[in-house]
Scaffold this active site. Structure first.
Site, PDB file in Angstrom:
ATOM      1  N   ASN A  32     -18.749 -29.261  29.406  1.00 23.82           N
ATOM      2  CA  ASN A  32     -17.391 -28.982  29.872  1.00 23.82           C
ATOM      3  C   ASN A  32     -17.317 -28.428  31.289  1.00 23.82           C
ATOM      4  OD1 ASN A  32     -16.649 -29.824  27.354  1.00 23.82           O
ATOM      5  ND2 ASN A  32     -15.833 -27.863  26.670  1.00 23.82           N
TER       6      ASN A  32
ATOM      7  N   TYR B  92     -29.552 -30.484  21.110  1.00 22.28           N
ATOM      8  CA  TYR B  92     -28.636 -31.552  21.518  1.00 22.28           C
ATOM      9  C   TYR B  92     -29.361 -32.867  21.824  1.00 22.28           C
ATOM     10  CZ  TYR B  92     -25.397 -27.641  22.071  1.00 22.28           C
ATOM     11  OH  TYR B  92     -24.625 -26.537  21.854  1.00 22.28           O
TER      12      TYR B  92
ATOM     13  N   HIS C 260     -23.318 -37.098  22.553  1.00 22.32           N
ATOM     14  CA  HIS C 260     -22.850 -36.561  23.836  1.00 22.32           C
ATOM     15  C   HIS C 260     -23.942 -36.570  24.907  1.00 22.32           C
ATOM     16  CE1 HIS C 260     -18.971 -35.312  24.979  1.00 22.32           C
ATOM     17  NE2 HIS C 260     -19.080 -34.007  24.901  1.00 22.32           N
TER      18      HIS C 260
ATOM     19  N   ASN D 238     -14.329 -34.484  28.409  1.00 26.48           N
ATOM     20  CA  ASN D 238     -14.213 -33.199  29.112  1.00 26.48           C
ATOM     21  C   ASN D 238     -15.167 -33.080  30.290  1.00 26.48           C
ATOM     22  OD1 ASN D 238     -12.141 -32.203  27.514  1.00 26.48           O
ATOM     23  ND2 ASN D 238     -13.538 -31.285  26.024  1.00 26.48           N
TER      24      ASN D 238
ATOM     25  N   TYR E 128     -23.756 -27.223  30.671  1.00 28.00           N
ATOM     26  CA  TYR E 128     -23.099 -27.697  29.467  1.00 28.00           C
ATOM     27  C   TYR E 128     -21.944 -28.611  29.879  1.00 28.00           C
ATOM     28  CZ  TYR E 128     -26.047 -24.612  26.764  1.00 28.00           C
ATOM     29  OH  TYR E 128     -27.143 -24.016  26.218  1.00 28.00           O
TER      30      TYR E 128
END
Length: 205
Positions: free
Chosen positions: A69, A17, A22, A116, A67
């Protein structure tokens, strides 16, 4: 317990990532660590944190390891432990697909929109009354693209140059918020909204 300014950058842990849309919140935390020689990282519950100072103010830089969310679980944990007032002691940094790539938007409070991570933070804190810096990563180039794939994707070479500058500006904005307050940071670092260009006829005398 000493008062700390808690600065949370949102993202997802894991090498795959790194550099994704994000993860710009994580990128700003890394920039702050380098600029202000913040100690750490150390494990604190569901986060990796670093402690130090920005100017005269004690700060805790936070990367939730839950993470995206479930970011609220990590933020709630550290806010409660340090008995922080989110409206005064917390800043959250996130990506935003509704802003043009590299644009900054600082707000004292607000809704989570479609993000989110922010939604989960608002849910766990029970309030949206906390300052935040949103960094534009641009809208999907094609409405048919899957949103998750887009925000977990990586920037083009041209976008990377823009985002490097934006991450630097966001780090400056954090330092300004800590030392001078949110209002001054908003006036200084919010990207002006685009104004409509005048038509040639109106430009001509």
């Amino acid at each position: 317990m000493d008062s700390f300014f808690i600065i949370v950058g949102l993202g997802n842990p894991g090498r795959k990532y790194d550099g994704s849309r994000h993860n710009v919140g994580f990128d700003v935390i890394d920039e702050l660590v380098d600029r202000w020689h913040i100690g750490g990282p150390d494990r604190f519950g569901k986060s990796m944190i670093g402690k130090g100072r920005i100017g005269d103010r004690k700060v805790i830089l936070v990367k939730p390891m839950t993470y995206m969310n479930l970011s609220g679980e990590a933020v709630q944990e550290i806010v409660h432990y340090y008995k922080a007032d989110p409206s005064r002691d917390l800043v959250v940094i996130s990506d935003d697909i509704d802003l043009e790539t590299g644009h900054l938007r600082i707000r004292k409070k607000g809704s989570a929109g479609s993000h989110n991570g922010l939604k989960n933070i608002v849910q766990h804190l029970g309030t949206g009354d906390f300052p935040r810096i949103r960094i534009g990563v641009g809208a999907k180039p094609d409405p048919s693209f899957d949103l998750a794939d887009y925000v977990l994707g990586h920037f083009t070479s041209e976008e990377k140059k823009v985002m490097e500058e934006a991450v630097g500006k966001a780090a400056e904005a954090v330092a300004c918020m800590v030392s001078d307050g949110v209002d001054i940071a908003m006036n200084r670092y919010n990207t002006p909204k685009n104004r409509k260009k005048k038509t040639p006829a109106l430009d001509e005398e």
